[in-house]
Write a protein that holds these residues in place. Sequence first.
Motif, PDB file in Angstrom:
ATOM      1  N   ASN A  53       6.843   0.893   7.103  1.00  0.00           N
ATOM      2  CA  ASN A  53       6.536   2.329   7.106  1.00  0.00           C
ATOM      3  C   ASN A  53       6.177   2.840   5.721  1.00  0.00           C
ATOM      4  OD1 ASN A  53       7.298   3.065  10.001  1.00  0.00           O
ATOM      5  ND2 ASN A  53       9.166   2.077   9.308  1.00  0.00           N
ATOM      6  N   TYR A  54       5.420   2.033   4.965  1.00  0.00           N
ATOM      7  CA  TYR A  54       5.123   2.417   3.576  1.00  0.00           C
ATOM      8  C   TYR A  54       4.274   3.684   3.458  1.00  0.00           C
ATOM      9  CZ  TYR A  54       0.847  -0.277   4.554  1.00  0.00           C
ATOM     10  OH  TYR A  54      -0.301  -0.766   5.112  1.00  0.00           O
ATOM     11  N   ASP A  93      11.442   6.820   0.087  1.00  0.00           N
ATOM     12  CA  ASP A  93      11.901   6.099  -1.109  1.00  0.00           C
ATOM     13  C   ASP A  93      10.716   5.724  -1.997  1.00  0.00           C
ATOM     14  OD1 ASP A  93      14.560   6.232  -0.389  1.00  0.00           O
ATOM     15  OD2 ASP A  93      14.525   4.329   0.692  1.00  0.00           O
ATOM     16  N   LEU A  94       9.649   5.225  -1.373  1.00  0.00           N
ATOM     17  CA  LEU A  94       8.452   4.871  -2.137  1.00  0.00           C
ATOM     18  C   LEU A  94       7.847   6.109  -2.788  1.00  0.00           C
ATOM     19  CD1 LEU A  94       6.295   2.846  -3.025  1.00  0.00           C
ATOM     20  CD2 LEU A  94       5.127   3.240  -0.835  1.00  0.00           C
ATOM     21  N   LYS A  95       7.833   7.185  -2.049  1.00  0.00           N
ATOM     22  CA  LYS A  95       7.287   8.450  -2.571  1.00  0.00           C
ATOM     23  C   LYS A  95       8.063   8.903  -3.810  1.00  0.00           C
ATOM     24  CE  LYS A  95       6.245  13.200  -1.152  1.00  0.00           C
ATOM     25  NZ  LYS A  95       6.431  14.218  -0.080  1.00  0.00           N
ATOM     26  N   LYS A  96       9.391   8.804  -3.740  1.00  0.00           N
ATOM     27  CA  LYS A  96      10.228   9.202  -4.877  1.00  0.00           C
ATOM     28  C   LYS A  96       9.986   8.323  -6.098  1.00  0.00           C
ATOM     29  CE  LYS A  96      13.993  11.098  -2.072  1.00  0.00           C
ATOM     30  NZ  LYS A  96      15.336  10.802  -1.521  1.00  0.00           N
ATOM     31  N   TYR A 138       4.328  -4.326  -4.796  1.00  0.00           N
ATOM     32  CA  TYR A 138       5.181  -4.057  -3.639  1.00  0.00           C
ATOM     33  C   TYR A 138       4.677  -4.928  -2.493  1.00  0.00           C
ATOM     34  CZ  TYR A 138       6.928  -1.278   0.368  1.00  0.00           C
ATOM     35  OH  TYR A 138       7.506  -0.861   1.538  1.00  0.00           O
ATOM     36  N   CYS A 139       5.461  -5.906  -2.111  1.00  0.00           N
ATOM     37  CA  CYS A 139       5.055  -6.861  -1.082  1.00  0.00           C
ATOM     38  C   CYS A 139       5.215  -6.244   0.312  1.00  0.00           C
ATOM     39  CB  CYS A 139       5.883  -8.143  -1.195  1.00  0.00           C
ATOM     40  SG  CYS A 139       5.452  -9.401   0.010  1.00  0.00           S
ATOM     41  N   VAL A 140       4.089  -6.079   1.006  1.00  0.00           N
ATOM     42  CA  VAL A 140       4.129  -5.505   2.358  1.00  0.00           C
ATOM     43  C   VAL A 140       3.879  -6.570   3.420  1.00  0.00           C
ATOM     44  CG1 VAL A 140       3.499  -3.195   1.583  1.00  0.00           C
ATOM     45  CG2 VAL A 140       1.687  -4.797   2.244  1.00  0.00           C
ATOM     46  N   LYS A 197       0.404 -10.083   0.840  1.00  0.00           N
ATOM     47  CA  LYS A 197      -0.304  -8.806   0.791  1.00  0.00           C
ATOM     48  C   LYS A 197       0.563  -7.856  -0.010  1.00  0.00           C
ATOM     49  CE  LYS A 197      -2.431  -5.072   3.450  1.00  0.00           C
ATOM     50  NZ  LYS A 197      -2.738  -4.534   4.805  1.00  0.00           N
ATOM     51  N   ALA A 198       0.003  -7.326  -1.080  1.00  0.00           N
ATOM     52  CA  ALA A 198       0.801  -6.494  -1.986  1.00  0.00           C
ATOM     53  C   ALA A 198       0.114  -5.170  -2.266  1.00  0.00           C
ATOM     54  CB  ALA A 198       1.054  -7.227  -3.291  1.00  0.00           C
TER      55      ALA A 198
END
Length: 214
Positions: free
Chosen positions: A71-72, A77-80, A123-125, A170-171
């Motif tokens: 859910n990136y 958390d990623l946004k912060k 950031y590994c997705v 995939k990053a």
Amino acid sequence: KKKKKKKKREQTSTTMGEVVKDGREEVIQAWYMDDSEEDQRLPHHKDPKEFVSLDKLAELGVLSWRIDADNYETDEDLKKIRESRGYSYMDFCEVCPEKLANYEEKVKSFFEEHLHTDEEIRYCVGGSGYFDVRDRNEAWIRVLVKKGGMIVLPAGIYHRFTVDSDNYIKAMRLFVGEPVWTPYNRPHDHLPARKEYIDNFVKVNGGGAIDASA
């Protein structure tokens, strides 16, 4: 009744144990590498294995997080993290034979020891890969990053990257302002970024006051 109470206590202690555990360790692990010249995509553990804590990585300036990779697009958390660290730029890269021209050549070039004059944020997705960094004594530490793991390599640190034997990662790439991906292959000790890194993370006694999860 006594048996029921005992079972409830056991469940609570198990739950408490899970709370204490660092979730980052499920998607990011690190260890000292052996000196073997075998395929760079192998784990290259020492015998016996010698793992490195994420706190030790933080002392070298390497920050790490665990984020919900499914859910990136909407992850708070990623946004912060992006807002607090000023990561305004974002794109994706896929490293695999199907998506990258001259794949074997590129994988070898990524594995050349180098530094950047800015942070390297990955950031590994999907998939997984290895980010190798030097410790203060020039020994290689291999950092395995799997789906959900995010790391920041500080400007000026000597490092290299390789896929693992699955040949796929995939990053998400993040950057402050306009991206500059220029690698400076070792030696480039004269660069200000390298001198600053040494002052902040190599010469200091405490290893630098860095919060690895902030």
